[in-house]
Design a protein around this motif. Structure first.
Motif, PDB file in Angstrom:
ATOM      1  N   ASP A   4       9.092   6.268   3.075  1.00 41.69           N
ATOM      2  CA  ASP A   4       9.736   4.953   3.015  1.00 41.69           C
ATOM      3  C   ASP A   4       8.742   3.846   3.321  1.00 41.69           C
ATOM      4  O   ASP A   4       8.699   2.830   2.632  1.00 41.69           O
ATOM      5  CB  ASP A   4      10.878   4.863   4.030  1.00 41.69           C
ATOM      6  N   ALA A   5       7.966   4.026   4.376  1.00 45.31           N
ATOM      7  CA  ALA A   5       7.008   2.990   4.774  1.00 45.31           C
ATOM      8  C   ALA A   5       6.034   2.705   3.638  1.00 45.31           C
ATOM      9  O   ALA A   5       5.768   1.543   3.305  1.00 45.31           O
ATOM     10  CB  ALA A   5       6.261   3.416   6.032  1.00 45.31           C
ATOM     11  N   TYR A   6       5.508   3.764   3.030  1.00 50.77           N
ATOM     12  CA  TYR A   6       4.550   3.588   1.935  1.00 50.77           C
ATOM     13  C   TYR A   6       5.178   2.835   0.772  1.00 50.77           C
ATOM     14  O   TYR A   6       4.638   1.838   0.283  1.00 50.77           O
ATOM     15  CB  TYR A   6       4.018   4.952   1.470  1.00 50.77           C
ATOM     16  N   TRP A   7       6.330   3.322   0.293  1.00 48.35           N
ATOM     17  CA  TRP A   7       6.915   2.730  -0.902  1.00 48.35           C
ATOM     18  C   TRP A   7       7.486   1.340  -0.635  1.00 48.35           C
ATOM     19  O   TRP A   7       7.403   0.458  -1.494  1.00 48.35           O
ATOM     20  CB  TRP A   7       7.971   3.650  -1.513  1.00 48.35           C
ATOM     21  N   MET A   8       8.023   1.119   0.530  1.00 55.47           N
ATOM     22  CA  MET A   8       8.576  -0.215   0.805  1.00 55.47           C
ATOM     23  C   MET A   8       7.466  -1.253   0.916  1.00 55.47           C
ATOM     24  O   MET A   8       7.624  -2.373   0.454  1.00 55.47           O
ATOM     25  CB  MET A   8       9.467  -0.180   2.040  1.00 55.47           C
ATOM     26  N   ILE A   9       6.326  -0.893   1.509  1.00 55.27           N
ATOM     27  CA  ILE A   9       5.228  -1.859   1.581  1.00 55.27           C
ATOM     28  C   ILE A   9       4.645  -2.101   0.192  1.00 55.27           C
ATOM     29  O   ILE A   9       4.276  -3.234  -0.148  1.00 55.27           O
ATOM     30  CB  ILE A   9       4.134  -1.441   2.599  1.00 55.27           C
ATOM     31  N   GLN A  10       4.593  -1.071  -0.660  1.00 56.42           N
ATOM     32  CA  GLN A  10       4.115  -1.253  -2.031  1.00 56.42           C
ATOM     33  C   GLN A  10       5.039  -2.198  -2.806  1.00 56.42           C
ATOM     34  O   GLN A  10       4.587  -3.080  -3.540  1.00 56.42           O
ATOM     35  CB  GLN A  10       4.018   0.102  -2.759  1.00 56.42           C
ATOM     36  N   GLN A  11       6.344  -2.005  -2.657  1.00 60.26           N
ATOM     37  CA  GLN A  11       7.309  -2.860  -3.348  1.00 60.26           C
ATOM     38  C   GLN A  11       7.273  -4.285  -2.798  1.00 60.26           C
ATOM     39  O   GLN A  11       7.424  -5.251  -3.551  1.00 60.26           O
ATOM     40  CB  GLN A  11       8.712  -2.268  -3.228  1.00 60.26           C
ATOM     41  N   ALA A  12       7.057  -4.425  -1.485  1.00 54.45           N
ATOM     42  CA  ALA A  12       6.956  -5.761  -0.895  1.00 54.45           C
ATOM     43  C   ALA A  12       5.740  -6.510  -1.439  1.00 54.45           C
ATOM     44  O   ALA A  12       5.814  -7.693  -1.768  1.00 54.45           O
ATOM     45  CB  ALA A  12       6.886  -5.655   0.629  1.00 54.45           C
ATOM     46  N   ILE A  13       4.618  -5.815  -1.557  1.00 54.40           N
ATOM     47  CA  ILE A  13       3.393  -6.433  -2.080  1.00 54.40           C
ATOM     48  C   ILE A  13       3.585  -6.840  -3.540  1.00 54.40           C
ATOM     49  O   ILE A  13       3.160  -7.913  -3.963  1.00 54.40           O
ATOM     50  CB  ILE A  13       2.196  -5.468  -1.928  1.00 54.40           C
ATOM     51  N   ALA A  14       4.260  -6.010  -4.321  1.00 61.23           N
ATOM     52  CA  ALA A  14       4.448  -6.278  -5.748  1.00 61.23           C
ATOM     53  C   ALA A  14       5.525  -7.326  -6.021  1.00 61.23           C
ATOM     54  O   ALA A  14       5.578  -7.890  -7.112  1.00 61.23           O
ATOM     55  CB  ALA A  14       4.818  -4.983  -6.474  1.00 61.23           C
ATOM     56  N   SER A  15       6.353  -7.619  -5.037  1.00 60.28           N
ATOM     57  CA  SER A  15       7.459  -8.554  -5.243  1.00 60.28           C
ATOM     58  C   SER A  15       6.943  -9.980  -5.443  1.00 60.28           C
ATOM     59  O   SER A  15       6.002 -10.420  -4.785  1.00 60.28           O
ATOM     60  CB  SER A  15       8.403  -8.517  -4.036  1.00 60.28           C
ATOM     61  N   ASP A  16       7.600 -10.711  -6.352  1.00 55.34           N
ATOM     62  CA  ASP A  16       7.263 -12.118  -6.557  1.00 55.34           C
ATOM     63  C   ASP A  16       7.869 -13.002  -5.469  1.00 55.34           C
ATOM     64  O   ASP A  16       7.472 -14.152  -5.302  1.00 55.34           O
ATOM     65  CB  ASP A  16       7.771 -12.590  -7.925  1.00 55.34           C
TER      66      ASP A  16
END
Length: 177
Positions: A4-16
């Motif tokens: 969760d930590a990995y994917w949520m931080i990846q999605q947060a970085i990619a979010s506009d």
């Protein structure tokens, strides 16, 4: 968990959109048997997850309180109480569909968070669930959180934060209705 930590931080970085990502320091050293894969993310950033299915009551939490709630569900299972545990994962947007579906199945909800109970996220969730599930609720939505005092120094923060006993007390109070 680490996945969760990995994917949520990846999605947060990619979010506009602007994203605030809270990392609980107390969980940095926890290990998981799950492997982080390089494939697509398993779920969206804004989706809650049922981490333990149950039938008697729903307990919703986020961050470090999910582990406390899982421990409470295991302890309650020994006494014959089936607790469904929801990991909210995101607070804004909040996945109300998952919360409402769970509460409609169990007819009860306890919200657990580290913040003070007064004016905390639990109050907002309690209000929204009461509006959406009023005719399904068999007990009022209960909240378990930090005490209504300033956050204490680290050496006594465990006395301030919700623990297994406080969560189980709220579950027992809800089931007593």
């Amino acid at each position: 968990n680490p996945v969760d930590a990995y994917w949520m931080i990846q999605q947060a970085i990619a979010s506009d959109d602007p994203v605030i990502f809270f990392e609980p320091k107390r969980r940095y050293w926890e290990k998981s048997s799950l492997d982080v894969s390089a494939g697509p993310p398993p779920e969206g950033l804004d989706q809650a997850r049922v981490v333990r299915e149950g039938a008697d009551i729903t307990v919703a939490a986020y961050g470090p309180m999910v582990k406390v709630c899982m421990d409470a569900a295991s302890a309650a299972a020994e006494d014959g109480t089936s607790i469904e545990v929801l990991d909210l994962r995101s607070l804004s947007p909040l996945d109300m569909d998952t919360i409402v579906a769970s509460v409609r199945r169990t007819s009860r909800l306890v919200v657990v968070h580290e913040a003070p109970v007064t004016l905390g996220m639990g109050a907002e969730i309690a209000a929204a669930v009461t509006e959406a599930c009023f005719h399904h609720l068999e007990a009022p939505v209960l909240r378990v959180g930090g005490f209504d005092t300033p956050y204490p120094p680290s050496r006594i923060e465990e006395e301030y934060l919700p623990d297994l006993d406080r969560v189980l007390d709220a579950v027992d109070r809800s089931l007593a209705y």
